[in-house]
Design a protein around this motif. Sequence first.
Motif, PDB file in Angstrom:
ATOM      1  N   SER A   1      12.183   2.567   3.989  1.00 40.96           N
ATOM      2  CA  SER A   1      11.763   3.319   2.799  1.00 40.96           C
ATOM      3  C   SER A   1      11.462   2.351   1.661  1.00 40.96           C
ATOM      4  CB  SER A   1      12.865   4.301   2.373  1.00 40.96           C
ATOM      5  OG  SER A   1      14.046   3.608   2.010  1.00 40.96           O
ATOM      6  N   PRO A   2      10.529   2.703   0.782  1.00 42.58           N
ATOM      7  CA  PRO A   2       9.640   3.865   0.898  1.00 42.58           C
ATOM      8  C   PRO A   2       8.520   3.592   1.907  1.00 42.58           C
ATOM      9  CG  PRO A   2       9.033   2.566  -1.010  1.00 42.58           C
ATOM     10  CD  PRO A   2      10.238   1.891  -0.408  1.00 42.58           C
ATOM     11  N   THR A   3       7.676   4.579   2.129  1.00 42.79           N
ATOM     12  CA  THR A   3       6.545   4.423   3.047  1.00 42.79           C
ATOM     13  C   THR A   3       5.439   3.603   2.384  1.00 42.79           C
ATOM     14  OG1 THR A   3       7.062   6.573   3.987  1.00 42.79           O
ATOM     15  CG2 THR A   3       4.906   5.651   4.483  1.00 42.79           C
TER      16      THR A   3
ATOM     17  N   ARG B   1      13.776  -1.140   1.738  1.00 46.43           N
ATOM     18  CA  ARG B   1      15.003  -0.837   2.464  1.00 46.43           C
ATOM     19  C   ARG B   1      14.751  -0.550   3.936  1.00 46.43           C
ATOM     20  NH1 ARG B   1      15.651   0.806  -2.776  1.00 46.43           N
ATOM     21  NH2 ARG B   1      17.575   0.057  -3.744  1.00 46.43           N
ATOM     22  N   CYS B   2      15.766  -0.865   4.743  1.00 46.99           N
ATOM     23  CA  CYS B   2      15.669  -0.702   6.196  1.00 46.99           C
ATOM     24  C   CYS B   2      17.022  -0.225   6.706  1.00 46.99           C
ATOM     25  CB  CYS B   2      15.301  -2.042   6.836  1.00 46.99           C
ATOM     26  SG  CYS B   2      15.383  -2.094   8.649  1.00 46.99           S
TER      27      CYS B   2
ATOM     28  N   ALA C   1       0.830  -6.180   1.415  1.00 45.94           N
ATOM     29  CA  ALA C   1       0.927  -6.271   2.879  1.00 45.94           C
ATOM     30  C   ALA C   1       1.778  -5.119   3.391  1.00 45.94           C
ATOM     31  CB  ALA C   1       1.558  -7.599   3.301  1.00 45.94           C
ATOM     32  N   LEU C   2       1.843  -5.028   4.715  1.00 50.78           N
ATOM     33  CA  LEU C   2       2.791  -4.129   5.384  1.00 50.78           C
ATOM     34  C   LEU C   2       4.050  -4.929   5.666  1.00 50.78           C
ATOM     35  CD1 LEU C   2       3.262  -1.337   6.813  1.00 50.78           C
ATOM     36  CD2 LEU C   2       2.407  -2.443   8.901  1.00 50.78           C
ATOM     37  N   TYR C   3       5.193  -4.427   5.240  1.00 55.85           N
ATOM     38  CA  TYR C   3       6.468  -5.103   5.470  1.00 55.85           C
ATOM     39  C   TYR C   3       7.241  -4.347   6.549  1.00 55.85           C
ATOM     40  CZ  TYR C   3       5.443  -8.112   1.589  1.00 55.85           C
ATOM     41  OH  TYR C   3       4.845  -9.050   0.776  1.00 55.85           O
TER      42      TYR C   3
ATOM     43  N   THR D   1       6.756  -0.547   5.403  1.00 54.10           N
ATOM     44  CA  THR D   1       6.478  -0.157   4.021  1.00 54.10           C
ATOM     45  C   THR D   1       5.201  -0.864   3.600  1.00 54.10           C
ATOM     46  OG1 THR D   1       8.782   0.182   3.357  1.00 54.10           O
ATOM     47  CG2 THR D   1       7.201  -0.326   1.615  1.00 54.10           C
ATOM     48  N   ARG D   2       4.231  -0.088   3.152  1.00 54.53           N
ATOM     49  CA  ARG D   2       2.960  -0.680   2.714  1.00 54.53           C
ATOM     50  C   ARG D   2       3.028  -0.927   1.214  1.00 54.53           C
ATOM     51  NH1 ARG D   2      -1.305  -1.459   5.773  1.00 54.53           N
ATOM     52  NH2 ARG D   2      -0.535  -0.017   7.349  1.00 54.53           N
TER      53      ARG D   2
END
Lengths: 109, 114
Positions: B7-9, B22-23, B87-89, B109-110
């Motif tokens: 989160s978040p998306t 967060r993961c 980036a995408l994480y 998360t983008r």
Amino acid sequence: GIQVEQSPPDLILQEGANSTLRCNFSDSVNNLQWFHQNPWGQLINLFYIPSGTKQNGRLSATTVATERYSLLYISSSQTTDSGVYFCAVINTNAGKSTFGDGTTLTVKP
Amino acid sequence: ETGVTQSPTHLIKTRGQQVTLRCSSQSGHNTVSWYQQALGQGPQFIFQYYREEENGRGNFPPRFSGLQFPNYSSELNVNALELDDSALYLCASSLEVRLEDEQYFGPGTRLTVT
């Protein structure tokens, strides 16, 4: 650090065709995984295959660790197989994992 | 479903700001790794945490930092955001500390930095 090369970068197939994706790596590895990334970014585990051959339905993979390459085979491709396929390797001496740049597969109906 | 959530998306930040991603790992997985994926590239390894301690790091500057908590959750913090941080994480969890264990990824998360 370790280099990972995937080929081909792009592949376009008709539904029902077979394909082979290749992953070459420059050093010995302790782990190799194949992933399929869907259009929303989710990486889906396909195979955990540091050596040998595995099969899962229409997909199979072979890693020849001594020759530093892995192959992913997709048979009877479907449109849902479209997406980006990544291989990722880990050499524990290097202390990190390394992904290739992926193969973008497009399966046309 | 990998059992790993993030989160978040999506997130939009301004250059110079700070961000926390967060993961939540699979239950029982003691190791979490974070990756950055720029558009059209493969994921790049940022760092790995095992039982709340950093256990390996890629070629990222110190303004990228992390935390791991006993409840299988973790955070990626990025200070002084730059445009190239867009980036995408992705986070990935694995069972034990050995880097060669199979990794399971969250949906990502983008992050967009303007």
